[in-house]
Design an enzyme around this catalytic site. Structure first.
Site, PDB file in Angstrom:
ATOM      1  N   ASP A  34      36.158  -1.156  39.857  1.00  0.00           N
ATOM      2  CA  ASP A  34      35.737  -1.767  41.112  1.00  0.00           C
ATOM      3  C   ASP A  34      35.112  -3.212  40.863  1.00  0.00           C
ATOM      4  O   ASP A  34      34.931  -3.344  39.656  1.00  0.00           O
ATOM      5  CB  ASP A  34      34.753  -0.882  41.897  1.00  0.00           C
ATOM      6  CG  ASP A  34      34.323  -1.623  43.559  1.00  0.00           C
ATOM      7  OD1 ASP A  34      35.501  -2.335  43.712  1.00  0.00           O
ATOM      8  OD2 ASP A  34      33.654  -1.022  44.113  1.00  0.00           O
ATOM      9  N   ASP A  89      37.270  -8.186  47.737  1.00  0.00           N
ATOM     10  CA  ASP A  89      37.789  -8.065  48.782  1.00  0.00           C
ATOM     11  C   ASP A  89      36.448  -8.111  49.764  1.00  0.00           C
ATOM     12  O   ASP A  89      35.288  -8.044  49.222  1.00  0.00           O
ATOM     13  CB  ASP A  89      38.774  -7.016  49.544  1.00  0.00           C
ATOM     14  CG  ASP A  89      37.976  -5.693  49.145  1.00  0.00           C
ATOM     15  OD1 ASP A  89      37.168  -5.661  48.176  1.00  0.00           O
ATOM     16  OD2 ASP A  89      38.070  -4.704  50.031  1.00  0.00           O
ATOM     17  N   ALA A 138      35.647  -0.313  53.357  1.00  0.00           N
ATOM     18  CA  ALA A 138      34.532  -0.312  54.244  1.00  0.00           C
ATOM     19  C   ALA A 138      34.586   1.078  55.447  1.00  0.00           C
ATOM     20  O   ALA A 138      34.253   0.682  56.597  1.00  0.00           O
ATOM     21  CB  ALA A 138      34.528  -1.698  55.132  1.00  0.00           C
ATOM     22  N   CYS A 147      30.290  29.049  42.055  1.00  0.00           N
ATOM     23  CA  CYS A 147      30.430  28.161  40.800  1.00  0.00           C
ATOM     24  C   CYS A 147      29.529  28.859  39.798  1.00  0.00           C
ATOM     25  O   CYS A 147      28.408  29.506  40.075  1.00  0.00           O
ATOM     26  CB  CYS A 147      30.258  26.513  41.335  1.00  0.00           C
ATOM     27  SG  CYS A 147      28.562  26.075  41.025  1.00  0.00           S
ATOM     28  N   CYS A 205      25.728  28.369  40.319  1.00  0.00           N
ATOM     29  CA  CYS A 205      25.351  29.104  41.378  1.00  0.00           C
ATOM     30  C   CYS A 205      25.330  30.542  41.044  1.00  0.00           C
ATOM     31  O   CYS A 205      24.565  31.323  41.625  1.00  0.00           O
ATOM     32  CB  CYS A 205      25.985  29.009  42.710  1.00  0.00           C
ATOM     33  SG  CYS A 205      25.532  27.162  43.294  1.00  0.00           S
TER      34      CYS A 205
END
Lengths: 489, 489
Positions: free
Chosen positions: A93, A128, A196, A281, A284
């Site tokens: 990014d 941007d 956004a 999982c 858990c």
């Protein structure tokens, strides 16, 4: 078809695709989740993300690296892959997020894009302007113009084999999103983040999110890989994929873990409020909520982050399997019941049925009628459209019962689809499974099918035989149709 | 309250309970899953069920043990707990299943019940007659009479501390199920299996299953622990718990595994048709579908059985957490979208709203409006009933907008609930979250609330201010109510 993105299987506007990332020498299967790596703070190491969770691609922030002297020098010397110890694809990014959070950043697009290339990023991002929702149209247009200038400027920068993104902005104006999508698509760029949308998701505005995505998708070509930037909650992945999104990035797994929050495909729980761990999982299975609460901060954060990732990656696999099986919309139906805002999102998706119908495959696995909303699915719309091609003649019986020799033709009628020639009975979607307790929306949709065939065949007479449809459905049938209740005639 | 069963938390007719099993010296938390152990063939050992999956209780078949000389002698000598190497609670079946499958068995209730006691079973079962669905009423009544005789006869057998079940039969006649429930409840027995529902579940007749359970529950006391005998698919646990079932038993985990079938909370997949493993359990984290397919038969069966158990126990935990959080019906909403037959089941549950409403707690977590069906939830019904207690006077404005001083009283009106005095705004369920895109069912339910308050206050005048409700909702409002669209007056 863009040569670095190939769509393999499709369902609604969702697809399983292959994103070729030449600089990394890998092909990433989409829909894909990009775990966000904070270069300063790794809750789960990239190596573990790859080995244990099967992550093929990560995203990290080149702006943070650029602004930290130590990281910057190491990234320049070792390269990003060694810095993070990850040999899959790495997207970077640019600092747009910091721009949206803090209002200003101190790099230009050319500078940060060259830096991304220099440190070995596989997919780079220009700077941007992430225009928030609900701003004035004037501001949205003006900021979009700036974003578009920067995207264009990025085209002239030598970035070698690095893929470059062209973010799609436009605030909550679907037509601006569409225009932005078309503009981005026309550039030479490679990956298309819808930007956004985080504020929409933070406020559970999934209906607005769907409208924004639908706008962007109308502008973008079908062969454009779409990244729903900042979307990391597994609850909404199926909805977003069905709208045509291919890439997601999750900082949520780590940020939520830090705050003792526990992700599920049905929402977010706080560890303090859990008496049971509603998950299968490894974390858990091996812990009770009390066990987790008793861990020290770092161990607890790591355990919760691992749980959050397991849930998130499992949902991505579930979505891919649903696309393969042709029942993605059935999964969306289910996720729509996680929260009223998700129902809003699904109802918004139904508002875009015509758009979805253009990409939805002609044949899938058995259509499941699962709610009133099912009557608005693309398959129902398509069936109605196809009725225009048929030319029944003479006097035609449309019936939920047996065929009859007293008419020139005797068609079946099945809610929610409506009428069709018996020869089509075994074709998709007419093999649908529907509940015994059918709802008024199914009958009304079937009535709309009747109307469609009646209106496109003005010289044909129609008789409707039904098992006592509700008045609101019969009211939709043109007056010239003679209808009767089966068993009463 | 029966002294061996205590209900702790409730939601709809579901509850978290504690079943004290004196002979085993343990307390089992319900809803509980009893894995079925075939004494001849253990896919997953009882010890592993206890350690890895947290099973507190098992069920095995005393008839199979009784008819196998070796097993019979070992059970007599070592006792059932040593035979199975399990120190939790063990329930035993009597051979009724064999009776239903093969038509006859060669033991009597007194004989097999004494045998169950002798080998150390913690919960024993008489030989009831599992009457299939859809038989003649005559047969259902006659077989029920025999079952009831045997249940009564079992009362006189000395079974010490062993709990004894009183199965509830009655085929698909809800009134017979109710009568059977009341009879069973009046005996001295301890646990109440609802029998012969397996054929309904095999045929995905979840609507009929709900009607059968509702019938049995009307007869049984609220303090009776209810076992939905033979129900082992996690897809329908939430629905069954919401109807008031406490115990489930799963042979499915092992039988399905043997046939390469893979359970999910959304249905059943065949391993051959999976390209991805849509699950986060340890088996699915460590394998790909190809990995599983390449295992030898025994290893594959064991891996699939472990997966099936992980999914099943996770769903039980999810249901318990939902009861604790007060959002069990929200979970049922979601499971209702697994299959049209499950939607049928949920719509059948809504047909029993009044029955559920009697047990549903007065206050829970935020009500989520998640579908047209949400308008039929017990909370909506209760709100309408409560309106009868209020006595608005003079001219009363019921409005979706602001209050007004032009009326004697100014109440709020919120779909799907309808009208209420503003002072109740922050009370459950009126704090509900609803989607922006509200459906006609919500408006119609609100209109029914208006009707209720109008009809119980004949001397009061009412004015309805609404944001342009659909005609079908306004049509339900009594003519004497003057209504106007907000913003237009």
């Amino acid at each position: 078809m863009r040569d670095h993105f190939e769509s393999r299987d499709t369902d609604a506007a969702g697809r399983i695709g292959e994103l070729t990332v030449p600089r990394a020498g890998v092909t990433v299967e989409t829909p894909a989740l990009l775990p966000v790596i904070n270069p300063n703070l790794q809750t789960i190491s990239p190596a573990r993300l790859q080995e244990e969770f099967g992550a093929e691609i990560l995203i990290t922030n080149s702006y943070i690296i650029h602004n930290n002297e130590d990281l910057r020098e190491r990234a320049r010397e070792e390269g990003l892959h060694d810095l993070l110890d990850f040999d899959g694809a790495i997207m970077t990014d640019s600092g747009s997020f910091q721009l949206s959070e803090y209002g200003e950043i101190d790099v230009r697009t050319d500078e940060i894009l060259r830096f991304q290339h220099e440190i070995g990023s596989d997919i780079g991002t220009p700077v941007d302007i992430p225009t928030p929702p609900d701003v004035s149209r004037e501001r949205a247009e003006s900021e979009l113009a700036t974003t578009q200038e920067r995207i264009e400027a990025a085209e002239s920068i030598d970035t070698g084999e690095m893929l470059v993104t062209a973010p799609v902005q436009g605030s909550t104006y679907p037509d601006l999103r569409e225009q932005a999508g078309a503009h981005a698509d026309a550039t030479g760029h490679d990956v298309f983040p819808i930007g956004a949308v985080v504020p929409l998701m933070n406020e559970y505005r999934y209906g607005d999110m769907v409208d924004v995505v639908a706008g962007a998708k109308r502008g973008l070509g079908i062969d454009a890989p779409v990244h729903l930037f900042g979307a990391g909650h597994p609850m909404m992945f199926a909805l977003a994929v069905a709208m045509g999104c291919d890439l997601f990035d999750s900082a949520a797994y780590a940020l939520y873990a830090r705050d003792d929050r526990y992700l599920t495909v049905r929402g977010t729980e706080h560890l303090d409020e859990l008496d049971y761990l509603p998950c299968s999982c490894p974390v858990c299975i091996e812990h009770t909520p009390a066990d987790l609460r008793s861990l020290d901060d770092q161990a607890r954060e790591e355990a919760l982050a691992a749980h959050n990732l397991h849930v998130t990656f499992a949902e991505i696999r579930r979505i891919k399997q649903a696309i393969r099986s042709g029942n993605l919309l059935e999964l969306v139906e289910e996720r729509a019941r996680s929260h009223p805002a998700m129902l809003d999102g699904y109802r918004a998706l139904c508002d875009h049925t015509d758009q979805l119908e253009r990409e939805d495959p002609a044949s899938k696995s058995t259509f499941f009628y699962l709610s009133h909303e099912s009557a608005r699915r693309p398959e129902v719309r398509r069936h109605h459209r196809r009725l225009d091609r048929l030319d029944p003649e003479g006097t035609v019986l449309l019936t939920e019962g047996d065929s009859s020799n007293n008419y020139d033709e005797s068609w079946r009628i099945v809610p929610p689809f409506g009428p069709f020639p018996r020869a089509l009975s075994e074709t998709y979607p007419l093999t649908a499974e529907v509940p015994d307790r059918l709802d008024v929306s199914a009958y009304e949709a079937a009535a709309d099918g009747v109307t469609r065939v009646v209106e496109s065949n003005p010289d044909t007479e129609f008789v409707l035989g039904h098992w006592d449809w509700p008045a609101s459905a019969l009211d939709r049938v043109p007056d010239r149709v003679d209808s009767f209740v089966l068993g009463e005639k």
